[in-house]
Write an enzyme that holds these catalytic residues in place. Structure first.
Site: not given
Ligand code: AHG
Ligand code: MN
Ligand code: MN
Length: 339
Positions: A278, A73, A96-97, A67, A121-122, A119
């Site tokens: 978010e 994410d 978000e994706e 696979d 995976l944040d 979202d």
């Molecule tokens: P994601 O991984 O869903 O794209 O979100 C990332 C976000 C959030 O989790 C975090 O507070 C922020 O991006 C961090 O951003 P910087 O690296 O610009 O600080």
């Molecule tokens: Mn996020």
């Molecule tokens: Mn995300």
């Protein structure tokens, strides 16, 4: 006499009990929350294996079963979609994706009244370095007629109209923290029984906390009022904590108190974080715990109008007294420096 061990309340049992407390409940929302709980366990299993990626195969390569190994994410996104589609408890999804909304067909002719935004995976930049990440979700009652496919308007609602929202944190332990508008409760995954167990009942954020949380590296890109406010935090000898996963930064703020900021920068003048996936859900949790969540323009996050699915917003969230201090500082700064 030996005291008996406290009785464990699982997430499913808690959801069921809360449902019974509402005579008008149809069970759909409970079903959705349970599905999110199950998806969280599956995502958690994969997150735990992330460090083995070099053994099991790097993203894009084929694993031993032939696979394709997926980016985490996208894996999380697929699992959330799969569980929510199969449950038939919602009529549409937005992630978000995904570029657009995803209508969900009812099962056995049943149409659901809810839409879910998430979202998956944040904090994805933290995956490869074994730092906490999360999943965020937000649930609205649809606006469009129930027997037709869901519409964009069902998703572009103000945060104040959320029916439920919360997050899963994949940290030193895995937790799900959520609200349906009656306070905030936290459940910790007990891996030995594979159940989320009620561990933090009726969470309340401290009025103040020891830290501020912002990407200090972007300091020069913030507006002057924000720069001066951050200087003031340092003058007050507050600690600085910034993980770079909103879920983890807000989770710490919720328990220890403090203030989290993601202001506009030159790269993201409206802020980086997404209002619907978010800011709104985290604002609902923070407010339900007694905290506050506003924009750097000092408007309440949950009253912001959403005009696009992937709209970005600035955010200042956390302990009520600290957010109030920030707002007072910014209000006082503006007239004095107006040209
Ligand atoms: P994601 O991984 O869903 O794209 O979100 C990332 C976000 C959030 O989790 C975090 O507070 C922020 O991006 C961090 O951003 P910087 O690296 O610009 O600080
Ligand atoms: Mn996020
Ligand atoms: Mn995300």
């Amino acid at each position: 006499m030996k005291e008996s061990a406290p009785r464990i309340i699982t997430l499913d049992e808690f959801i069921l009990r809360s449902e019974k407390a509402h005579s008008a409940s149809t069970g759909e929302l409970s079903g959705l929350l349970r599905d999110i709980g199950v998806a969280a366990k599956i995502i958690n299993r994969e997150v735990n294996k992330a460090g083995l990626v070099n053994i099991l195969g790097i993203d894009g390569s084929e694993n031993q079963s032939g696979d394709q190994v997926q980016k985490l994410d996208l894996y999380a996104n697929d699992r959330m979609i799969e569980f929510l589609q199969n449950s038939g408890e919602c009529c549409g999804l937005a992630s978000e994706e995904l570029p657009d909304i995803l209508p969900v067909k009812g099962i056995d002719g049943k149409s659901s009244k809810y839409v879910v935004l998430f979202d998956p995976l944040d904090g994805s930049s933290n995956i490869d370095v074994n730092v906490s990440i999360g999943t965020i979700f937000s649930i609205f009652r649809r606006r469009s007629p129930i027997h037709a496919p869901c519409q964009l308007e069902d998703f572009l609602q103000r945060g104040v109209d959320q029916v439920a929202a919360g997050y899963v944190i994949y940290g030193t332990s895995t937790m799900i923290v959520y609200t349906t508008g009656q306070g905030v409760n936290g459940f910790t995954l007990d891996p030995s029984i594979g159940e989320f167990c009620l561990s933090h009942r009726d969470i309340k954020i401290p009025a103040r906390g020891p830290c501020y949380s912002v990407n200090q590296g972007y300091f020069r890109m913030f507006d002057e009022e924000i720069r001066r406010y951050i200087d003031r935090c340092a003058d007050q000898q507050l600690g600085l904590r910034y993980i770079g996963s909103m879920v983890a930064d807000i989770h710490r703020t919720l328990f220890q108190g403090g203030i989290f900021l993601y202001p506009g920068t030159q790269k993201h003048p409206q802020g980086k974080l997404r209002l619907l996936y978010e800011c709104n859900p985290m604002a609902f949790v923070v407010e339900q715990a007694g905290g506050r969540a506003i924009t750097t323009g000092l408007e309440r996050i949950m009253e912001r109008e959403a005009t696009a699915l992937h709209q970005r917003e600035t955010i200042v969230a956390g302990s009520p007294d600290m957010v109030e201090d920030m707002a007072t500082f910014v209000r006082g700064f503006r007239p004095a420096h107006a040209s």
